[in-house]
Design an enzyme around this catalytic site. Structure first.
Site, PDB file in Angstrom:
ATOM      1  N   ASP A  73      -4.782 -90.000 -60.221  1.00  0.00           N
ATOM      2  CA  ASP A  73      -5.859 -90.929 -60.535  1.00  0.00           C
ATOM      3  C   ASP A  73      -5.670 -91.389 -61.973  1.00  0.00           C
ATOM      4  OD1 ASP A  73      -8.187 -92.278 -59.600  1.00  0.00           O
ATOM      5  OD2 ASP A  73      -9.365 -91.045 -60.961  1.00  0.00           O
ATOM      6  N   ASP A 152      -0.904-103.840 -66.133  1.00  0.00           N
ATOM      7  CA  ASP A 152       0.340-103.860 -66.928  1.00  0.00           C
ATOM      8  C   ASP A 152       0.522-105.101 -67.815  1.00  0.00           C
ATOM      9  OD1 ASP A 152       1.137-101.342 -66.237  1.00  0.00           O
ATOM     10  OD2 ASP A 152       2.640-101.962 -64.773  1.00  0.00           O
TER      11      ASP A 152
HETATM   12  P1  ITT Z   1      -4.603 -94.751 -55.317  1.00  0.00           P
HETATM   13  O1  ITT Z   1      -4.525 -95.068 -53.859  1.00  0.00           O
HETATM   14  O2  ITT Z   1      -3.470 -93.873 -55.777  1.00  0.00           O
HETATM   15  O3  ITT Z   1      -5.950 -94.243 -55.779  1.00  0.00           O
HETATM   16  P2  ITT Z   1      -5.258 -97.063 -56.980  1.00  0.00           P
HETATM   17  O4  ITT Z   1      -4.510 -98.327 -57.264  1.00  0.00           O
HETATM   18  O5  ITT Z   1      -6.647 -97.165 -56.401  1.00  0.00           O
HETATM   19  O6  ITT Z   1      -4.312 -96.166 -56.061  1.00  0.00           O
HETATM   20  P3  ITT Z   1      -6.268 -95.659 -59.377  1.00  0.00           P
HETATM   21  O7  ITT Z   1      -7.659 -95.559 -58.870  1.00  0.00           O
HETATM   22  O8  ITT Z   1      -5.659 -94.444 -59.956  1.00  0.00           O
HETATM   23  O9  ITT Z   1      -5.232 -96.200 -58.278  1.00  0.00           O
HETATM   24  O10 ITT Z   1      -6.086 -96.804 -60.464  1.00  0.00           O
HETATM   25  C1  ITT Z   1      -7.110 -97.396 -61.157  1.00  0.00           C
HETATM   26  C2  ITT Z   1      -6.746 -98.821 -61.466  1.00  0.00           C
HETATM   27  O11 ITT Z   1      -5.874 -98.829 -62.570  1.00  0.00           O
HETATM   28  C3  ITT Z   1      -6.055 -99.594 -60.342  1.00  0.00           C
HETATM   29  O12 ITT Z   1      -6.557-100.913 -60.325  1.00  0.00           O
HETATM   30  C4  ITT Z   1      -4.592 -99.584 -60.750  1.00  0.00           C
HETATM   31  O13 ITT Z   1      -3.939-100.764 -60.319  1.00  0.00           O
HETATM   32  C5  ITT Z   1      -4.697 -99.527 -62.266  1.00  0.00           C
HETATM   33  N1  ITT Z   1      -3.570 -98.791 -62.801  1.00  0.00           N
HETATM   34  C6  ITT Z   1      -3.276 -97.480 -62.593  1.00  0.00           C
HETATM   35  N2  ITT Z   1      -2.143 -97.141 -63.223  1.00  0.00           N
HETATM   36  C7  ITT Z   1      -1.706 -98.266 -63.832  1.00  0.00           C
HETATM   37  C8  ITT Z   1      -0.572 -98.582 -64.604  1.00  0.00           C
HETATM   38  O14 ITT Z   1       0.360 -97.682 -64.856  1.00  0.00           O
HETATM   39  N3  ITT Z   1      -0.447 -99.814 -65.064  1.00  0.00           N
HETATM   40  C9  ITT Z   1      -1.387-100.749 -64.800  1.00  0.00           C
HETATM   41  N4  ITT Z   1      -2.456-100.563 -64.057  1.00  0.00           N
HETATM   42  C10 ITT Z   1      -2.629 -99.317 -63.571  1.00  0.00           C
END
Ligand code: ITT
Length: 207
Positions: A73, A152
């Site tokens: 997460d 990003d």
């Molecule tokens: P899961 O199914 O793994 O939960 P998710 O995309 O919902 O995937 P998160 O809740 O962990 O993942 O991510 C929160 C938000 O932050 C989500 O919109 C991601 O696209 C963004 N995010 C996470 N890691 C990132 C990164 O390395 N660079 C840019 N955006 C990121």
């Protein structure tokens, strides 16, 4: 052997709906572990911190998948917004997106932000283990670069936005890369411990 004893080279299920995360994590852990993508969501608890969300998700997913799993997460914490969107990062990305976040910071001089990651490993019926990583940076004035995913283009670590970095370069400095290196170090330490334990066990068995 505990249920979470991961030998170097073994397979590990990574439960995520996000292909960008899978690509980065697969790259970061190779060749120590071979990640398998389990494309499945898990209920994201309404919690104040990423670690609680990751722990709950890992326990839930391990129960469904029936073997050890990893979940991750992450969240973007913007200083001028007192840590927003933080644990709400996925929702805010879906609703406001990068243009909306840039608008919230319109005219704001303080661009400091931190990306945080909590990676949880869990075996079915076991207790999750959590590894954390963070990356300090700034919110750019406008989106830059074409790589990566999510925030990003607007998150700058040093001179470059994450979206301007190749995967390996982003892994070097990113929240996720750091959390996964902590996991990798744990796998190696665990392996060394079981390696030290085995000679006396072999001796007792008369080999
Ligand atoms: P899961 O199914 O793994 O939960 P998710 O995309 O919902 O995937 P998160 O809740 O962990 O993942 O991510 C929160 C938000 O932050 C989500 O919109 C991601 O696209 C963004 N995010 C996470 N890691 C990132 C990164 O390395 N660079 C840019 N955006 C990121």
């Amino acid at each position: 052997m505990g249920p979470l004893d991961l030998r170097p080279g073994s397979r590990l299920a990574f439960v995520t709906t996000n292909p960008g995360k899978f690509k980065e994590a697969g790259r970061a852990l190779r060749p120590l572990l071979r990640l398998e993508w389990v494309e499945m969501g898990y209920p994201e608890l309404q919690a104040d911190d990423l670690e609680t969300v990751a722990r709950f998700g890992a326990r839930y997913a391990a129960g469904l998948v029936g073997r050890p799993v990893m979940v991750e997460d992450s969240g973007l914490f913007i200083e001028a917004l007192r840590g927003f969107p933080g644990v709400y990062s996925a929702y805010v990305f879906r609703t406001l997106g990068n243009p909306g976040v840039l608008r919230l910071l319109d005219g704001e001089k303080n661009r400091r932000a931190v990306f945080r990651s909590a990676v949880a490993l869990c075996a079915p019926k076991g207790e999750p283990l959590v590894f954390r990583g963070e990356c300090r940076g700034r919110i750019a004035r406008e989106g830059r670069g074409r790589g990566g995913f999510g925030y990003d283009p607007i998150f700058q670590a040093g001179k470059k936005a994450f979206a301007e970095m190749a995967t390996a370069e982003k892994n070097e400095v990113s929240h996720r890369g750091r959390a996964l290196r902590a996991l990798a170090a744990w796998v190696v330490r665990q392996q060394k411990r079981s390696g030290r334990a085995s000679p006396p066990a072999r001796a007792r068995a008369g080999r």
